[in-house]
Design a protein around this motif. Structure first.
Motif, short mmCIF file in Angstrom:
data_model
loop_
_atom_site.label_atom_id
_atom_site.label_comp_id
_atom_site.label_asym_id
_atom_site.label_seq_id
_atom_site.Cartn_x
_atom_site.Cartn_y
_atom_site.Cartn_z
N GLN A 155 53.56 -12.47 0.46
CA GLN A 155 53.46 -11.11 0.98
C GLN A 155 52.02 -10.68 1.01
O GLN A 155 51.32 -10.76 0.02
CB GLN A 155 54.25 -10.14 0.10
N GLU A 167 62.18 -10.84 2.76
CA GLU A 167 62.68 -11.32 1.47
C GLU A 167 63.96 -12.13 1.65
O GLU A 167 64.12 -13.21 1.10
CB GLU A 167 62.94 -10.14 0.53
N HIS A 171 50.22 -7.29 1.74
CA HIS A 171 50.36 -5.86 2.02
C HIS A 171 49.03 -5.32 2.50
O HIS A 171 48.02 -5.45 1.83
CB HIS A 171 50.81 -5.12 0.77
N THR A 209 60.83 -4.82 5.67
CA THR A 209 60.26 -5.65 4.61
C THR A 209 61.34 -6.48 3.95
O THR A 209 61.15 -7.65 3.61
CB THR A 209 59.57 -4.74 3.57
N ASP A 223 52.55 -7.09 5.93
CA ASP A 223 53.30 -5.83 5.87
C ASP A 223 52.42 -4.66 6.31
O ASP A 223 51.31 -4.49 5.83
CB ASP A 223 53.79 -5.61 4.43
N LEU A 270 54.67 -12.70 5.11
CA LEU A 270 54.92 -11.32 5.54
C LEU A 270 53.59 -10.57 5.57
O LEU A 270 52.92 -10.45 4.56
CB LEU A 270 55.89 -10.63 4.58
#
Lengths: 281, 389
Positions: A56, A44, A58, A40, A115, A113
């Protein structure tokens, strides 16, 4: 535009190549690896080094692919219609853009991202195939086509809890982040704790790698745990000699709670230490 | 371009597709890397391989294609974690005393390695594998199916080994044996069918959503009831030829235990007869009748046998065939009764699959199980879970 180790983040050559290749060919990069190897964190740092925005997403077990595109908030529309609000006539007022939408319409090429994609339902990656491939999707409620002005850099992480579908994998680049070797780890530590004394560091790394090699550990300590542990050692000002002494005599290392997260592991280390002590006598 | 390389990969069983090859070529065209074999290795792996358990196959294929298949550094791959549990298990009282004399396990391992090296020299027949019948007390460890040769530490002629020749991802190959975590991951696939059956439960959120979308016109939504509790009935073979696999079975057991809420387990010896038991120490006093088992646990339980199925054929087929007691009815009958009650069943066999055809009893059991027998490897377990779900 190539990605390299930064002041506070060390990447291996392999990983740098993977990131650069993915950026050049505009393919999503799928990252796997032991927990705590900085998957992760990479996103960044990449965003920061490119000066790009990091979006992001998640993933949870309940996340659906649709959530990433947009959500139609029908309930508040219904409520507004009961209250006689004017907003109700334009359905676009109730379309909430998701993370993918945000990434597609960002001013500058962002880093997206996704995640822990393996947390979601098994069909989740398949539902995203087209969107990630074409970088566009269709909003049925408003008849609007959302397409990416520039393709975002997509990083996807997985902890291997579920197998990902082949069709999805074919569209990604894949990199398995290996546990860093002693040299790289030393660099990583140097980045995080510039003033750590050399002696303390090398003893601590010895203890750490010895612990990782111990067969039968339920959860091997990883980089992030090492960093936590060093932080504690520094905060408590434990001198290198004490650490060394402990290591030679066996016994639990000071602040072992940062490294061993499992009761059985603690017992195992204790038992081995006991054996070692007996042998020393 | 690189077509030959691509086919080498396919030959090694990698499922790389043409799209992926084109990706690689495109990357080369865009000069992501330039004239650097190691970087090419990494780039090719990045684009063509999508699972770390395939990395080892890739390494081997790459080595073949680019020749220079340097000898693999076997000496450093003596698998300590395979040896240690086995050593501990096989220690006698004297050995334990000796262990204290020697100090740590590491010492013991070192000695073991030396001894194995000597043993190899005595069988001066070239690349001999260490067999089970050796004179060394440690000889039994030679069973390692991967056939790791030991005793090359002293050969100073270490070549500079290339990245792919080290085959560092060897232990991730899914053909190899399991560790606890990978077992859990495999078992987790059983969770797939969480919601199944007829839609009978009111889906409140769905109803509100659907109703709102209809502008307030009531639209009831239903979902199937959640069957989140997968029920598993496990029968473990213990004793005799299974001793070699105790460690492996314990791992499976530990993993199964944490993954399932409804887990019942029992032991049997070689073949199932009229009684099974829960506690191996009190196996003769506290037996549970298999009929009781069938009547207690419903047919929605999934039945998993773990056993090597290695025994005399008469132990399956004849009354009185059991090696431990007089059984009125043959084991085959009992197995068939269990299978009739539990349609979802599978047999996990810790014996390496290539040995199966050498044992008549394995093929008998496999027939009884209607071919539902899988080796106790990650791939086998994954297959088994597919059979169960």
């Amino acid at each position: 535009m190539s990605f390299q180790s930064t002041e506070n983040y060390i990447v291996s050559d392999e990983l740098a190549l993977a990131v650069n290749a993915a950026m050049t060919l505009q393919k999503p990069l799928l990252l796997k690896g032991e927990p705590g190897t900085g998957k992760t964190r990479l996103a960044e740092e990449l965003a920061q080094s490119l000066g790009a925005e990091l979006i992001q997403w998640h993933i949870k077990s309940t996340t659906k692919a649709q959530h990433g595109l947009y959500e139609y908030d029908a309930v508040s529309r219904l409520r507004d219609s009961q209250l006689g609000s004017d907003k109700v006539h334009d359905i676009a007022n109730y379309i909430k853009p998701g993370k993918l939408w945000q990434a597609f319409t960002a001013q500058q090429r962002p880093v997206l991202l996704i995640d822990e994609i393996d947390k979601a339902d098994i069909e989740f990656p398949n539902d995203l195939l087209h969107e990630l491939d074409r970088m566009s999707f269709y909003v049925h409620e408003t008849g609007q086509q959302v397409s990416a002005a520039q393709r975002p850099i997509v990083l996807i992480t997985s902890n291997n809890e579920k197998e990902l579908p082949d069709a999805f994998l074919r569209r990604c680049f894949f990199h398995y982040i290996r546990f860093p070797d002693a040299d790289i780890l030393r660099q990583i530590v140097a980045v995080h704790f510039p003033q750590i004394r050399q002696q303390l560091l090398s003893t601590a790394l010895d203890v750490f790698f010895e612990l990782r090699e111990l067969p039968g550990l339920k959860k091997k300590p990883s980089t992030s745990e090492l960093l936590d542990w060093l932080k504690l050692l520094l905060a408590e000002q434990i001198p290198a000699e004490v650490l060394q002494q402990k290591q030679q005599q066996g016994g639990l290392m000071p602040m072992f709670g940062a490294l061993l997260k499992n009761e059985q592991d603690v017992q195992l280390v204790e038992k081995l230490a006991f054996l070692a002590k007996r042998q020393g006598r | 371009m690189l077509v030959e390389f691509f086919f080498t990969l396919r030959k090694y069983g990698l499922k790389s597709s043409i799209t992926e090859l084109l990706d690689l070529l495109q990357a080369l065209q865009q000069q992501v890397i330039f004239a650097d074999t190691e970087a090419f290795y990494q780039l090719a792996r990045l684009t063509l391989v999508k699972d770390e358990s395939q990395y080892d196959k890739f390494d081997r294929a790459f080595a073949e294609y680019f020749e220079g298949v340097a000898a693999i550094d076997l000496a450093s791959q003596i698998p300590d974690d395979w040896l240690i549990p086995d050593i501990i298990r096989q220690l006698s009282a004297e050995d334990k005393a000796a262990l204290q004399g020697l100090g740590s396990l590491e010492e013991l391992l070192k000695q073991l390695r030396e001894r194995l090296a000597e043993q190899q020299k005595r069988h001066a027949g070239g690349n001999k594998w260490i067999g089970t019948g050796g004179t060394s007390p440690f000889g039994a460890y030679g069973f390692n199916p991967e056939g790791v040769r030991i005793g090359q530490q002293g050969s100073g002629a270490r070549r500079a080994v290339k990245v792919w020749d080290k085959r560092e991802f060897k232990d991730l190959d899914s053909q190899s044996e399991l560790n606890n975590r990978s077992i859990k991951l495999a078992l987790r696939q059983l969770r797939r069918f969480a919601r199944s059956g007829a839609a009978t439960e009111l889906d409140l959120n769905g109803t509100i959503q659907a109703t709102s979308e209809q502008g307030g016109y009531l639209d009831l939504r239903f979902v199937p009831e959640r069957h989140n509790a997968v029920k598993v009935l496990m029968l473990f073979d213990v004793g005799g030829s299974m001793d070699d696999y105790i460690e492996l079975c314990q791992q499976v057991f530990a993993a199964v235990r944490t993954e399932f809420k409804h887990l019942e387990f029992f032991y049997f010896h070689n073949c199932v007869y009229e009684g099974v038991w829960r506690n191996n120490q009190r196996r003769h006093t506290e037996q549970v009748s298999v009929l009781d088992l069938i009547h207690t646990y419903g047919s929605d339980y999934k039945l998993i046998f773990v056993g090597d199925a290695t025994m005399g054929p008469y132990e399956i087929d004849y009354p009185g065939g059991s090696v431990e007691h007089w059984n009125q009815e043959p084991g085959r009958l009992w197995l068939e009764r269990l299978l009739a009650q539990y349609p979802k069943a599978v047999w996990l066999n810790p014996q390496p699959e290539q040995w199966w055809r050498h044992y008549q009893s394995i093929s008998i059991i496999k027939d009884i199980m209607q071919q539902r027998m899988q080796p106790l490897t990650l791939e086998g377990l994954t297959q088994a879970i597919k059979l169960l779900s």
